[in-house]
Design a protein around this motif. Structure first.
Motif, PDB file in Angstrom:
ATOM      1  N   MET A   1       0.851  -1.175   0.000  1.00 60.06           N
ATOM      2  CA  MET A   1       0.000   0.000   0.000  1.00 60.06           C
ATOM      3  C   MET A   1       0.882   1.218   0.000  1.00 60.06           C
ATOM      4  O   MET A   1       1.805   1.307   0.750  1.00 60.06           O
ATOM      5  CB  MET A   1      -0.851   0.006   1.243  1.00 60.06           C
ATOM      6  CG  MET A   1      -1.828  -1.091   1.217  1.00 60.06           C
ATOM      7  SD  MET A   1      -2.121  -1.655   2.850  1.00 60.06           S
ATOM      8  CE  MET A   1      -0.629  -2.484   3.186  1.00 60.06           C
ATOM      9  N   ILE A  84       5.446  -1.825  12.352  1.00 64.26           N
ATOM     10  CA  ILE A  84       4.679  -3.012  11.952  1.00 64.26           C
ATOM     11  C   ILE A  84       4.874  -3.387  10.494  1.00 64.26           C
ATOM     12  O   ILE A  84       4.427  -4.436  10.059  1.00 64.26           O
ATOM     13  CB  ILE A  84       3.157  -2.843  12.222  1.00 64.26           C
ATOM     14  CG1 ILE A  84       2.630  -1.540  11.631  1.00 64.26           C
ATOM     15  CG2 ILE A  84       2.844  -2.986  13.687  1.00 64.26           C
ATOM     16  CD1 ILE A  84       1.105  -1.411  11.712  1.00 64.26           C
ATOM     17  N   GLY A  90       7.190   3.630   2.626  1.00 64.95           N
ATOM     18  CA  GLY A  90       8.046   3.931   3.772  1.00 64.95           C
ATOM     19  C   GLY A  90       7.794   2.947   4.895  1.00 64.95           C
ATOM     20  O   GLY A  90       7.498   1.782   4.657  1.00 64.95           O
ATOM     21  N   VAL A  92       5.767   1.700   8.384  1.00 65.97           N
ATOM     22  CA  VAL A  92       4.446   1.774   9.020  1.00 65.97           C
ATOM     23  C   VAL A  92       4.612   1.448  10.509  1.00 65.97           C
ATOM     24  O   VAL A  92       5.257   0.456  10.866  1.00 65.97           O
ATOM     25  CB  VAL A  92       3.458   0.782   8.366  1.00 65.97           C
ATOM     26  CG1 VAL A  92       2.042   0.981   8.932  1.00 65.97           C
ATOM     27  CG2 VAL A  92       3.442   0.947   6.851  1.00 65.97           C
ATOM     28  N   ALA A 104      -2.609   3.181  12.461  1.00 64.73           N
ATOM     29  CA  ALA A 104      -1.377   2.871  11.719  1.00 64.73           C
ATOM     30  C   ALA A 104      -0.839   4.197  11.213  1.00 64.73           C
ATOM     31  O   ALA A 104      -1.581   5.007  10.656  1.00 64.73           O
ATOM     32  CB  ALA A 104      -1.689   1.935  10.558  1.00 64.73           C
ATOM     33  N   VAL A 153      -3.942   6.343   9.616  1.00 66.32           N
ATOM     34  CA  VAL A 153      -5.123   5.594   9.167  1.00 66.32           C
ATOM     35  C   VAL A 153      -5.497   4.533  10.205  1.00 66.32           C
ATOM     36  O   VAL A 153      -4.731   4.241  11.127  1.00 66.32           O
ATOM     37  CB  VAL A 153      -4.886   4.913   7.789  1.00 66.32           C
ATOM     38  CG1 VAL A 153      -4.627   5.936   6.695  1.00 66.32           C
ATOM     39  CG2 VAL A 153      -3.758   3.896   7.844  1.00 66.32           C
ATOM     40  N   GLU A 154      -6.646   3.967   9.988  1.00 61.11           N
ATOM     41  CA  GLU A 154      -7.155   2.902  10.850  1.00 61.11           C
ATOM     42  C   GLU A 154      -6.149   1.743  10.930  1.00 61.11           C
ATOM     43  O   GLU A 154      -5.573   1.346   9.913  1.00 61.11           O
ATOM     44  CB  GLU A 154      -8.464   2.411  10.226  1.00 61.11           C
ATOM     45  CG  GLU A 154      -9.082   1.209  10.869  1.00 61.11           C
ATOM     46  CD  GLU A 154     -10.382   0.798  10.159  1.00 61.11           C
ATOM     47  OE1 GLU A 154     -11.115  -0.015  10.701  1.00 61.11           O
ATOM     48  OE2 GLU A 154     -10.640   1.291   9.046  1.00 61.11           O
ATOM     49  N   GLU A 163      -0.661 -12.038   2.475  1.00 64.77           N
ATOM     50  CA  GLU A 163       0.001 -12.807   3.547  1.00 64.77           C
ATOM     51  C   GLU A 163      -0.848 -14.006   3.940  1.00 64.77           C
ATOM     52  O   GLU A 163      -0.316 -15.096   4.185  1.00 64.77           O
ATOM     53  CB  GLU A 163       0.253 -11.911   4.769  1.00 64.77           C
ATOM     54  CG  GLU A 163       1.355 -10.891   4.556  1.00 64.77           C
ATOM     55  CD  GLU A 163       1.339  -9.739   5.559  1.00 64.77           C
ATOM     56  OE1 GLU A 163       2.267  -8.914   5.487  1.00 64.77           O
ATOM     57  OE2 GLU A 163       0.407  -9.642   6.391  1.00 64.77           O
ATOM     58  N   LYS A 206      -5.434  -4.949  -5.416  1.00 62.28           N
ATOM     59  CA  LYS A 206      -4.563  -6.148  -5.398  1.00 62.28           C
ATOM     60  C   LYS A 206      -4.539  -6.707  -3.979  1.00 62.28           C
ATOM     61  O   LYS A 206      -4.877  -6.001  -3.020  1.00 62.28           O
ATOM     62  CB  LYS A 206      -3.151  -5.802  -5.877  1.00 62.28           C
ATOM     63  CG  LYS A 206      -2.448  -4.723  -5.070  1.00 62.28           C
ATOM     64  CD  LYS A 206      -1.015  -4.560  -5.537  1.00 62.28           C
ATOM     65  CE  LYS A 206      -0.305  -3.423  -4.810  1.00 62.28           C
ATOM     66  NZ  LYS A 206       1.097  -3.295  -5.179  1.00 62.28           N
ATOM     67  N   SER A 208      -2.231  -7.340  -1.879  1.00 58.54           N
ATOM     68  CA  SER A 208      -1.404  -6.733  -0.832  1.00 58.54           C
ATOM     69  C   SER A 208      -1.943  -5.364  -0.419  1.00 58.54           C
ATOM     70  O   SER A 208      -1.409  -4.744   0.498  1.00 58.54           O
ATOM     71  CB  SER A 208       0.063  -6.646  -1.262  1.00 58.54           C
ATOM     72  OG  SER A 208       0.173  -5.887  -2.429  1.00 58.54           O
ATOM     73  N   ASN A 209      -2.988  -4.889  -1.096  1.00 55.41           N
ATOM     74  CA  ASN A 209      -3.647  -3.649  -0.667  1.00 55.41           C
ATOM     75  C   ASN A 209      -4.955  -3.932   0.056  1.00 55.41           C
ATOM     76  O   ASN A 209      -5.751  -3.032   0.272  1.00 55.41           O
ATOM     77  CB  ASN A 209      -3.933  -2.738  -1.877  1.00 55.41           C
ATOM     78  CG  ASN A 209      -2.691  -1.980  -2.303  1.00 55.41           C
ATOM     79  OD1 ASN A 209      -1.749  -1.865  -1.531  1.00 55.41           O
ATOM     80  ND2 ASN A 209      -2.684  -1.469  -3.523  1.00 55.41           N
TER      81      ASN A 209
HETATM   82  N1  ATP Z   1      -3.602   0.301   8.193  1.00 54.88           N
HETATM   83  C1  ATP Z   1      -2.767  -0.663   8.534  1.00 54.88           C
HETATM   84  N2  ATP Z   1      -2.988  -1.440   9.601  1.00 54.88           N
HETATM   85  C2  ATP Z   1      -2.136  -2.433   9.940  1.00 54.88           C
HETATM   86  N3  ATP Z   1      -1.021  -2.736   9.264  1.00 54.88           N
HETATM   87  C3  ATP Z   1      -0.744  -2.005   8.172  1.00 54.88           C
HETATM   88  C4  ATP Z   1      -1.579  -0.930   7.752  1.00 54.88           C
HETATM   89  N4  ATP Z   1      -1.046  -0.399   6.630  1.00 54.88           N
HETATM   90  C5  ATP Z   1       0.057  -1.100   6.375  1.00 54.88           C
HETATM   91  N5  ATP Z   1       0.262  -2.062   7.288  1.00 54.88           N
HETATM   92  C6  ATP Z   1       1.354  -3.053   7.336  1.00 54.88           C
HETATM   93  O1  ATP Z   1       2.531  -2.457   6.852  1.00 54.88           O
HETATM   94  C7  ATP Z   1       3.036  -3.169   5.712  1.00 54.88           C
HETATM   95  C8  ATP Z   1       3.605  -2.179   4.716  1.00 54.88           C
HETATM   96  O2  ATP Z   1       2.542  -1.405   4.200  1.00 54.88           O
HETATM   97  P1  ATP Z   1       2.723  -0.351   3.034  1.00 54.88           P
HETATM   98  O3  ATP Z   1       1.400   0.171   2.723  1.00 54.88           O
HETATM   99  O4  ATP Z   1       3.731   0.662   3.364  1.00 54.88           O
HETATM  100  O5  ATP Z   1       3.410  -1.123   1.897  1.00 54.88           O
HETATM  101  P2  ATP Z   1       3.172  -2.365   0.934  1.00 54.88           P
HETATM  102  O6  ATP Z   1       1.750  -2.513   0.533  1.00 54.88           O
HETATM  103  O7  ATP Z   1       3.809  -3.567   1.536  1.00 54.88           O
HETATM  104  O8  ATP Z   1       4.040  -1.958  -0.291  1.00 54.88           O
HETATM  105  P3  ATP Z   1       3.791  -0.965  -1.484  1.00 54.88           P
HETATM  106  O9  ATP Z   1       3.839   0.402  -0.913  1.00 54.88           O
HETATM  107  O10 ATP Z   1       4.933  -1.245  -2.355  1.00 54.88           O
HETATM  108  O11 ATP Z   1       2.446  -1.299  -2.105  1.00 54.88           O
HETATM  109  C9  ATP Z   1       1.839  -3.949   5.168  1.00 54.88           C
HETATM  110  O12 ATP Z   1       2.252  -5.105   4.517  1.00 54.88           O
HETATM  111  C10 ATP Z   1       1.032  -4.244   6.426  1.00 54.88           C
HETATM  112  O13 ATP Z   1       1.504  -5.430   7.034  1.00 54.88           O
END
Ligand code: ATP
Length: 371
Positions: A1, A84, A90, A92, A104, A153-154, A163, A206, A208-209
């Motif tokens: 994300m 986390i 970046g 999280v 988060a 965010v939440e 995962e 997707k 992972s989002n």
């Molecule tokens: N709102 C949230 N609540 C709980 N965990 C989160 C949240 N957002 C992100 N994470 C955790 O942090 C990790 C990294 O999230 P992030 O959105 O930065 O990147 P990503 O989806 O892994 O990569 P990319 O930015 O390349 O799509 C996620 O895989 C998830 O485990």
């Protein structure tokens, strides 16, 4: 994300041909977020920050600003024990706001922060502030201060759908949960397409989002690439824009024409449905050539009457699962139609999935009775 992506991430997973944005209506100008501005207390933020059912109409996009002091307090000075995750955007962190709300906190990498990524950050803030739905990650606010870009965010406790499909925690996502997740995502995207003030195209649906709650309900995250859809009242059918998204999920018509519509999300959703059934990633580079593009491989098997061989080996083969798999593949095939006019709307997808779930539940009950 991500609200922004690293160069490496962009090279690996995103197509961004060097076409300028032709119809960019998404520029968000937050000149007030200067160093003194970002230290100001949030003014009209109660509807987001303080209440759980504030109307989107009472919110001014981007008005919910956090101060650095609040962020540092919430994360104990970005303590590594609060970290986390790490992504293209970046780091999280988990954090607690003063009222005890768990959040988060997504802190953009400074080295990847540049003007282009700044636009993505502002786009994500603007979109997040417009939306509110049970199946979308809720937005609490942001900080834009000097070279810091932070989203609050939440907190969604159970990690990403990808995962879970990879069984990283050892638990297998059963068929019924996968069907519920598909419906949750269809609801979230239908809301974006149909029930916001102006239709929004997510552009990066997707696995992972998609984040999962304790009860395995899905929440769609990551609005870094989201765009407002064409204004149908003015007769426009699409917006012309640079191609953004993730390899394996990208609508081929959008790739070819740069014309973006809600149906690009429907295409990505079709890929996601195949991912839910097979457990495989959309692109599996280590497999033999005919199996590398998962959706193409699975749809071919489905059309040859051999869909069962593509079912995630971790899932039970039962009459209910086999039935629902066939029905979901039928829907995927429609979503994956090469031309957008032949794809269903996201609302139609949701309706079809409700009907599949109804039949699935009935069949599961009769399976249990026979056992
Ligand atoms: N709102 C949230 N609540 C709980 N965990 C989160 C949240 N957002 C992100 N994470 C955790 O942090 C990790 C990294 O999230 P992030 O959105 O930065 O990147 P990503 O989806 O892994 O990569 P990319 O930015 O390349 O799509 C996620 O895989 C998830 O485990």
């Amino acid at each position: 994300m991500n609200a922004a992506r690293s160069v490496a991430d962009a090279l690996v997973s995103c197509f961004t041909p060097p076409e300028p944005e032709k119809n960019s209506s998404n520029t968000f100008n937050d000149s007030s977020a200067s160093s003194s501005g970002s230290r100001q207390r949030r003014n009209s933020n109660q509807s987001i920050y303080g209440s759980s059912n504030g109307s989107t109409h009472s919110r001014e996009p981007g008005s919910v600003k956090f101060t650095m002091e609040e962020i540092l307090k919430a994360t104990k000075n970005f303590s590594p024990s609060f970290k986390i995750g790490q992504g293209g955007f970046g780091t999280v962190y988990k954090g607690h706001l003063e009222d005890g709300t768990m959040v988060a906190i997504k802190r953009a990498k400074k080295i990847v922060y540049d003007k282009h990524l700044g636009v993505e950050f502002q786009s994500e803030v603007k979109t997040l502030a417009r939306v509110e739905h049970l199946n979308l990650v809720r937005f609490y606010g942001f900080l834009e201060h000097e070279d810091e870009r932070i989203l609050v965010v939440e907190y969604v406790a159970k990690g990403t759908l990808r995962e879970h499909l990879d069984c990283v925690n050892g638990d297998i996502l059963d068929f019924a949960s996968r069907l519920d997740i598909a419906i949750d995502v269809a609801h979230a995207v239908t809301y974006l397409h149909m029930y916001t003030d102006h239709p929004i195209i997510h552009r990066d649906i997707k696995s992972s989002n998609i984040l999962l709650t304790e009860n395995l309900r899905a929440k769609v995250a990551d609005f870094g690439f989201a765009r407002l859809a064409a204004d149908s009242e003015s007769g426009a059918t699409h917006v012309s824009t640079q191609v953004k998204g993730t390899a394996g999920y990208l609508d081929p018509e959008y790739l070819k024409t740069y014309q973006l519509t809600e149906k690009s999300d429907v295409y990505s959703f079709g890929v996601l449905l195949v991912e839910l059934i097979t457990g495989r990633r959309p692109i599996e580079p280590k497999r033999e050539i005919k199996e590398r593009m998962t959706a193409r491989w699975a749809m071919k098997k489905f059309l040859n009457g051999d869909a069962i061989t593509t079912l995630d080996p971790r899932l039970v083969r039962s009459p209910a699962n086999n039935f629902a798999m066939e029905k979901i593949f039928e829907l995927s095939l429609q979503c994956l139609a090469p031309h957008r006019k032949n794809r269903p709307t996201m609302r139609k997808c949701a309706e079809i999935l409700w009907s599949i779930r109804k039949d699935y539940n009935e069949l599961s009950t009769s399976d249990e009775i026979q056992e």
